[in-house]
Scaffold this motif. Sequence first.
Motif, PDB file in Angstrom:
ATOM      1  N   VAL A   1      45.150  47.525  42.986  1.00 46.35           N
ATOM      2  CA  VAL A   1      46.333  46.839  43.539  1.00 46.35           C
ATOM      3  C   VAL A   1      47.551  47.775  43.556  1.00 46.35           C
ATOM      4  O   VAL A   1      48.276  47.851  44.559  1.00 46.35           O
TER       5      VAL A   1
ATOM      6  N   GLU B   1      41.453  37.409  44.132  1.00 51.66           N
ATOM      7  CA  GLU B   1      42.824  37.706  44.574  1.00 51.66           C
ATOM      8  C   GLU B   1      43.117  37.208  45.985  1.00 51.66           C
ATOM      9  O   GLU B   1      44.278  37.100  46.372  1.00 51.66           O
TER      10      GLU B   1
ATOM     11  N   CYS C   1      34.858  37.067  42.940  1.00 50.58           N
ATOM     12  CA  CYS C   1      34.780  37.150  41.478  1.00 50.58           C
ATOM     13  C   CYS C   1      36.144  37.436  40.856  1.00 50.58           C
ATOM     14  O   CYS C   1      37.023  38.018  41.486  1.00 50.58           O
ATOM     15  N   SER C   2      36.270  37.043  39.609  1.00 50.95           N
ATOM     16  CA  SER C   2      37.486  37.324  38.836  1.00 50.95           C
ATOM     17  C   SER C   2      37.409  38.741  38.255  1.00 50.95           C
ATOM     18  O   SER C   2      36.449  39.470  38.486  1.00 50.95           O
ATOM     19  N   ASN C   3      38.407  39.112  37.431  1.00 51.85           N
ATOM     20  CA  ASN C   3      38.486  40.465  36.857  1.00 51.85           C
ATOM     21  C   ASN C   3      37.255  40.809  36.024  1.00 51.85           C
ATOM     22  O   ASN C   3      36.914  40.077  35.095  1.00 51.85           O
TER      23      ASN C   3
ATOM     24  N   PRO D   1      51.629  50.980  29.385  1.00 56.03           N
ATOM     25  CA  PRO D   1      52.620  50.258  30.190  1.00 56.03           C
ATOM     26  C   PRO D   1      52.204  48.810  30.444  1.00 56.03           C
ATOM     27  O   PRO D   1      51.127  48.549  30.981  1.00 56.03           O
TER      28      PRO D   1
ATOM     29  N   GLN E   1      51.001  37.514  32.179  1.00 53.81           N
ATOM     30  CA  GLN E   1      50.103  37.218  33.309  1.00 53.81           C
ATOM     31  C   GLN E   1      48.699  36.972  32.750  1.00 53.81           C
ATOM     32  O   GLN E   1      48.272  37.633  31.794  1.00 53.81           O
TER      33      GLN E   1
ATOM     34  N   ARG F   1      44.502  36.610  33.221  1.00 52.94           N
ATOM     35  CA  ARG F   1      43.333  36.981  34.019  1.00 52.94           C
ATOM     36  C   ARG F   1      42.094  36.301  33.432  1.00 52.94           C
ATOM     37  O   ARG F   1      42.011  36.060  32.224  1.00 52.94           O
TER      38      ARG F   1
ATOM     39  N   ASN G   1      47.734  39.415  29.447  1.00 55.54           N
ATOM     40  CA  ASN G   1      47.610  40.873  29.330  1.00 55.54           C
ATOM     41  C   ASN G   1      48.001  41.351  27.932  1.00 55.54           C
ATOM     42  O   ASN G   1      47.360  42.237  27.364  1.00 55.54           O
TER      43      ASN G   1
HETATM   44  O1  DAU Z   1      40.865  39.742  40.015  1.00 59.96           O
HETATM   45  C1  DAU Z   1      39.952  40.634  40.544  1.00 59.96           C
HETATM   46  C2  DAU Z   1      40.634  41.964  40.747  1.00 59.96           C
HETATM   47  O2  DAU Z   1      40.850  42.512  39.453  1.00 59.96           O
HETATM   48  C3  DAU Z   1      39.855  42.930  41.612  1.00 59.96           C
HETATM   49  O3  DAU Z   1      39.705  42.381  42.890  1.00 59.96           O
HETATM   50  C4  DAU Z   1      40.574  44.278  41.687  1.00 59.96           C
HETATM   51  O4  DAU Z   1      39.798  45.210  42.417  1.00 59.96           O
HETATM   52  C5  DAU Z   1      40.770  44.792  40.276  1.00 59.96           C
HETATM   53  O5  DAU Z   1      41.522  45.989  40.313  1.00 59.96           O
HETATM   54  C6  DAU Z   1      41.508  43.758  39.423  1.00 59.96           C
HETATM   55  O6  DAU Z   1      42.888  43.594  39.851  1.00 59.96           O
HETATM   56  P1  DAU Z   1      44.073  43.386  38.797  1.00 59.96           P
HETATM   57  O7  DAU Z   1      45.338  43.798  39.427  1.00 59.96           O
HETATM   58  O8  DAU Z   1      44.017  42.040  38.191  1.00 59.96           O
HETATM   59  O9  DAU Z   1      43.581  44.435  37.665  1.00 59.96           O
HETATM   60  P2  DAU Z   1      44.365  45.570  36.870  1.00 59.96           P
HETATM   61  O10 DAU Z   1      43.424  46.110  35.847  1.00 59.96           O
HETATM   62  O11 DAU Z   1      45.072  46.534  37.756  1.00 59.96           O
HETATM   63  O12 DAU Z   1      45.495  44.725  36.112  1.00 59.96           O
HETATM   64  C7  DAU Z   1      45.149  43.651  35.251  1.00 59.96           C
HETATM   65  C8  DAU Z   1      46.463  43.038  34.773  1.00 59.96           C
HETATM   66  O13 DAU Z   1      47.148  43.975  33.953  1.00 59.96           O
HETATM   67  C9  DAU Z   1      47.434  42.703  35.900  1.00 59.96           C
HETATM   68  O14 DAU Z   1      48.127  41.525  35.584  1.00 59.96           O
HETATM   69  C10 DAU Z   1      48.390  43.881  35.922  1.00 59.96           C
HETATM   70  C11 DAU Z   1      48.438  44.303  34.470  1.00 59.96           C
HETATM   71  N1  DAU Z   1      48.671  45.743  34.245  1.00 59.96           N
HETATM   72  C12 DAU Z   1      47.844  46.633  34.849  1.00 59.96           C
HETATM   73  C13 DAU Z   1      48.020  47.984  34.673  1.00 59.96           C
HETATM   74  C14 DAU Z   1      47.119  48.986  35.365  1.00 59.96           C
HETATM   75  C15 DAU Z   1      49.688  46.160  33.398  1.00 59.96           C
HETATM   76  O15 DAU Z   1      50.445  45.331  32.824  1.00 59.96           O
HETATM   77  N2  DAU Z   1      49.867  47.506  33.228  1.00 59.96           N
HETATM   78  C16 DAU Z   1      49.094  48.442  33.844  1.00 59.96           C
HETATM   79  O16 DAU Z   1      49.351  49.667  33.654  1.00 59.96           O
END
Ligand code: DAU
Length: 348
Positions: free
Chosen positions: A87, A141, A191-193, A219, A226, A228, A263
């Motif tokens: 994202v 998403e 699907c979810s995360n 970070p 939020q 997940r 998170n």
């Molecule tokens: O929900 C399914 C999705 O999950 C997939 O379709 C995506 O391909 C996959 O990347 C994932 O998206 P998210 O944006 O939910 O995943 P991400 O690991 O990037 O982030 C998870 C949560 O953590 C989100 O609320 C953002 C937060 N985050 C993420 C990063 C990388 C942070 O607070 N700090 C960070 O540095």
Amino acid sequence: MRHILVTGGAGFIGSNFIRYMLEHSSCEIINFDALTYAGNLKSLKDAERNSRYTFVKGDIRSKEQVSETLRKFGVDIVVNFAAETHVDRSILSPDAFVSTNVLGTQNLLECCRVYWSLSPEDKHCRDYKPDVRFLQISTDEVYGSLGNDGKFHEDSPIAPNSPYAASKASADLFVRAYWETFGFPAVITRCSNNFGPYQFPEKLIPLIIYNGLHDIKIPIYGDGQQVRNWLYVEDHCSALCSVLKSGKSGEVYNIGGDTEESNLQVVRTILRLTGRSENLIQFVADRPGHDRRYAMDYTKLHQHTGWKPHCSFEEGLERTVQWYLANETWLNDTADRDFQTYCKTMYT
Ligand code: DAU
Ligand code: NAD
């Protein structure tokens, strides 16, 4: 014997799915992957020894490469994982997301339609070779964000909030259109995360582990509240296997876990499991358009196929942390120069 083309098989979920299918089926697997920054053949070292596994370097946007591979291997099932998936990268530069996720998916659909159709020139033909199937791997998403209550159902409105989510939603709409217009035998799963072994460290869970191991600040966007709906990757693979066996063409199936975690809770648990200090947590500016909460209702999939997740979040997280600690070389090799450059752009 069934011949499954797994696109994006060198990525996180694709590589886990290949390993799962080699163990749980007698299918031949062709891994078709462009090897972008997210593709890593080191994630499939064990599969390389299996005579039912072949790797083909190819791009889902190329008609020639896709059509030739379908023909050469007599592919009768396509599972499309290939995508730009992060994202934050979609916010920095959305173009690649439209190119691969939308145009690439449409190209795959068209190549398969032509190869599988009993009369490819006839746009009215709705007859295909027996038992062929296209499985589109989509995401929660596409539904956008939830408030404090409720869950996403298959008929929830499509309301994507990031360029990534919009590109995945567009791909889903093309899949739907191919089913409606051509009777093309496609199924969509959302699907979810996911979390588990072999995930690229740009994503939250491996990023926490990597930064913790290297004493780098972790970070956390906004207030870290939020939520997940985490699912251990092996449970996602078993769900996809059930859909391939007994899912119905033209249908959408939600897949999700039974746990909802903020998170901040996730970061704290991983720091505890790895013996690192909470002083590493650093609150930073929120992600633009950040979805607050996801939760999937997977009743339909359970009723159609009997699938349900088996690994609890706690058990999955322990397994995941142990795997990364035991495979630090994989993690450090993956976090190469490109990744360091990305982190500088993203986090400073
Ligand atoms: O929900 C399914 C999705 O999950 C997939 O379709 C995506 O391909 C996959 O990347 C994932 O998206 P998210 O944006 O939910 O995943 P991400 O690991 O990037 O982030 C998870 C949560 O953590 C989100 O609320 C953002 C937060 N985050 C993420 C990063 C990388 C942070 O607070 N700090 C960070 O540095
Ligand atoms: P990933 O980023 O780890 O892997 C993507 C793979 O696709 C890489 O191997 C990459 O090389 C390949 N690829 C990219 N562009 C390509 C192209 N043009 N042609 C061929 N291959 C290409 O992704 P992931 O996390 O394993 O996600 C896989 C799929 O599952 C994606 O479609 C994603 O939208 C979906 N999904 C992911 C999650 C999650 O939590 N990770 C959840 C739900 C759905």
